[in-house]
Design an enzyme around this catalytic site. Structure first.
Site, PDB file in Angstrom:
ATOM      1  N   HIS A 176       0.764  -1.357  -0.001  1.00  0.00           N
ATOM      2  CA  HIS A 176       0.029   0.012  -0.099  1.00  0.00           C
ATOM      3  C   HIS A 176       0.847   1.261  -0.133  1.00  0.00           C
ATOM      4  CE1 HIS A 176      -3.699   2.482   1.381  1.00  0.00           C
ATOM      5  NE2 HIS A 176      -2.664   3.311   1.969  1.00  0.00           N
ATOM      6  N   GLU A 177       1.967   1.167   0.888  1.00  0.00           N
ATOM      7  CA  GLU A 177       2.719   2.309   0.823  1.00  0.00           C
ATOM      8  C   GLU A 177       3.476   2.570  -0.329  1.00  0.00           C
ATOM      9  OE1 GLU A 177       2.292   4.486   3.159  1.00  0.00           O
ATOM     10  OE2 GLU A 177       0.857   3.324   4.018  1.00  0.00           O
ATOM     11  N   GLU A 265      -6.364   7.045  -0.509  1.00  0.00           N
ATOM     12  CA  GLU A 265      -6.308   5.473   0.157  1.00  0.00           C
ATOM     13  C   GLU A 265      -6.815   4.530  -0.820  1.00  0.00           C
ATOM     14  OE1 GLU A 265      -4.327   5.099   2.755  1.00  0.00           O
ATOM     15  OE2 GLU A 265      -4.040   7.292   2.313  1.00  0.00           O
TER      16      GLU A 265
END
Length: 643
Positions: A176-177, A265
């Site tokens: 995700h990062e 996100e």
């Protein structure tokens, strides 16, 4: 996942934020003009009637309006620039401001070694060097990526994230990062921090004035003086007005920031699923957060940085201020069959059973004598093994990878990869250079690595270089300058620069330079490939010529790249180049770095098609594409997955 289009979206978001910022500043100017005019009205008449507001606004002198407007611009703009300057160190600055401590490969801690291992895996899969990892001492589950661009990116994780998630779940969080890095979100996030601080500074000035006025009032009341000239009421009113106006701007600024962050996100969650090809990894991490661990951060800087994190870092319950979508909604988007049940955190015994190799591994030796002994023994073993055995090659790669993780031995590893064959005079000259510039200890270590490095497959050399960057970022500034000068001398020792030497040096400069000097993000200038036709032709021509032995094959490869990217074949044509010099390639890449992401995306697509055209992916082609993608700050995961 088309990361380039999402980078363009992030850039457009930045443009929208600038427009909103301008509107916010104009609103501040209008309100502060009213506030100052009201102050003078009160000072003259001793009272203020709301009914007089219209008259007060109409009677504001032009000189006063100009001075107030200039004052606001100077204060807000200056504060934003100061904050921008404070963040010029990139991801490292942000991580340290949050209280993060960098993890080193020498650690013996099981969890720390595991997260470093996962970050390394994700970096290589993303086609980018390994970023430093910072640990925040929070028991909650959270993580962040920070920096202006991939070359200065860092990954941060909380202790709760590191210790409570399974390996698959932690991999989902790290993916995700990395998605934030690849989607261009990091620069957007840092700009948000600088912009909001500029508006907040008006409120901070108001608080200072208000406190000064109240203190003055207390001193006045404790004395016998009743001089009206010292009446603090007007100053209290101005201070309170500035406080309300400034924090009102921050109120709406935070609403904008939260809205932007929530959409990014969702995108990062979707990208992470494609990255790991495992929806359960990121969904599992979110379910553990929902089980009770939470994601709140204790750092005093959390208000400014909340939008950077994997999960909701602030305790806000009011939906509009949440920087992240509701946990349940995020889970349902990646796990449509979710039954509503959360997952308990993983226990240490289960974690160690899941990765026994990490649990049993000790830190690489950091002392020269221990390293020399370990390498000497391994070199002797390698010399007696068959070079055709896959297990032997894996052993060599693993051993050299261990050395890449330690700051001292990482330098020796880079030097040995640049050495000419032992039988040549160039080799002797290079070894003399190493002894003169680095000393006998490092010279001896390089000598012990030579036999091992000679058996390293060519395709493993550049990935090994990329693995060494976190360790090399621990050098002092003087050590780095000596290191950089030495690799430059080693590459030029034979009077010629080959492709591997060029790739190694360019990667070192791209990914280490920001650690030792101010990060200066490249401003996008070129929106259309037609503006870069000559430069694109140079890049594709080098790829085509280096990958093929004859003109016909080179032309077919070149044309395949042009067609795949839908470039104009009339303006972008194969060039006859002196491939003995790389100066035209350097110049072309320097200009292409100023292209917009969607243009870079088409160029990367053309490069991939060019090297794949004949169905053979040569090491020199792969090295060139990886390096040029890094120079363009455009790493692309899975570029050659089908190979």
């Amino acid at each position: 996942m088309d990361f380039f289009s999402h980078q363009d979206q992030a850039r457009k978001r930045t443009g929208q934020l600038v427009i909103l910022f301008v509107l916010a500043v104009l609103t501040l100017i209008f309100l502060l003009n009213i506030l100052v005019a009201g102050f003078f009205w009160f000072d003259r008449y001793g009272s203020f009637n709301p009914a007089d507001l219209g008259y007060i606004i109409r009677s504001i002198p032009a000189e006063q309006a100009l001075l107030v407007s200039l004052g606001v611009l100077v204060v807000v703009g200056g504060a934003s620039l100061v904050k921008w300057s404070m963040l010029s160190g990139g991801g490292k600055t942000v991580a340290e401001s949050l209280g993060g401590q960098q993890l080193t490969p020498e650690t013996n801690d099981f969890y720390e070694k595991r997260v470093l291992n996962i970050v390394e895996e994700m970096a290589l899969a993303a086609g980018m060097p390994v970023p430093p990892v910072y640990l925040l001492e929070d028991t909650s589950i959270n993580a962040f990526a920070a920096g202006y661009q991939p070359s200065d990116a860092v990954i941060g994780v909380t202790r709760g994230c590191m210790e409570q998630l399974s390996r698959d779940q932690l991999q989902g969080v790290i993916a995700h990062e990395f998605s934030h890095i690849l989607n261009g979100d990091m620069r957007l996030n840092i700009r948000l921090m600088a912009i909001l601080f500029g508006i907040l500074f008006i409120g901070l000035l108001g608080r200072i004035l208000l406190e000064a006025a109240l203190n003055s009032g207390r001193r006045r009341s404790s004395s016998s003086s009743s001089d009206n000239k010292n009446n603090p009421a007007p100053l209290v009113a101005v201070g309170l007005g500035l406080l309300v106006i400034g924090y009102g701007g921050v109120f709406f600024g935070n609403l904008i920031k939260a809205a932007v962050s929530r959409q990014r996100e969702f995108l990062a969650d979707a990208s992470a699923v494609q990255f790991t090809r495992n929806p359960d990894s990121i969904a599992g991490a979110l379910k553990v957060i929902g089980h009770g661990a939470g994601s709140e951060i204790s750092s005093p800087e959390r208000n400014e940085t909340a939008h950077l994190f994997f999960g909701q870092a602030l305790p806000f319950k009011f939906g509009w201020f949440k920087t992240h979508p509701p946990l349940e909604e995020r889970i349902k988007r990646v796990d449509r069959n979710w039954d509503g049940q959360f997952i308990a955190p993983q226990k240490r015994t289960d974690a160690e059973a899941e990765a026994p190799d990490i649990a049993a591994t000790s830190a690489p030796a950091s002392r020269v004598a221990e390293l020399a002994t370990a390498v000497s023994m391994t070199t002797g073993m390698a010399a007696s093994l068959s070079s055709s055995t896959l297990a032997d090659i894996d052993m060599i790669v693993d051993q050299l990878s261990e050395l890449a993780h330690e700051t001292y031995s990482a330098r020796a590893l880079i030097f040995v990869l640049l050495l000419a064959p032992k039988s040549s005079m160039t080799h002797l000259h290079q070894m003399d250079l190493i002894r003169a510039s680095q000393g006998n200890d490092l010279y001896n270590l390089v000598s012990r690595l030579i036999t091992l490095a000679e058996r390293l497959p060519a395709k493993e050399r550049l990935p090994l270089v990329e693995k060494s960057f976190p360790a090399l970022k621990q050098l002092s500034e003087n050590q780095y300058q000596d290191f950089r000068n030495t690799i430059g001398q080693l590459a030029k020792a034979d009077g010629d620069i080959d492709i591997f030497e060029w790739c190694l040096y360019r990667l070192v400069v791209r990914y280490l330079e920001p650690t030792f000097s101010e990060v200066k993000p490249v401003k996008a200038k070129y929106k259309k490939p037609e503006q870069l036709s000559d430069d694109i032709a140079v890049v594709l021509s080098y790829l085509a010529h280096y990958g093929h032995d004859n003109q016909e094959a080179a032309e077919q490869s070149f044309n395949a790249g042009v067609t795949a990217a839908d470039f104009d074949g009339n303006s972008i044509q194969l060039q006859t180049l002196d491939i003995g010099t790389l100066k035209p390639l350097n110049q072309a890449l320097t200009k292409i770095t100023e292209a917009y992401p969607h243009v870079k995306g088409r160029i990367i697509k053309a490069m991939a098609a060019c090297v794949k055209a004949d169905g053979q992916l040569r090491v020199v082609e792969l090295d060139l594409v990886r390096t040029m993608a890094a120079i363009l700050e455009s790493p692309v995961p899975g570029l050659f997955d089908e190979e």
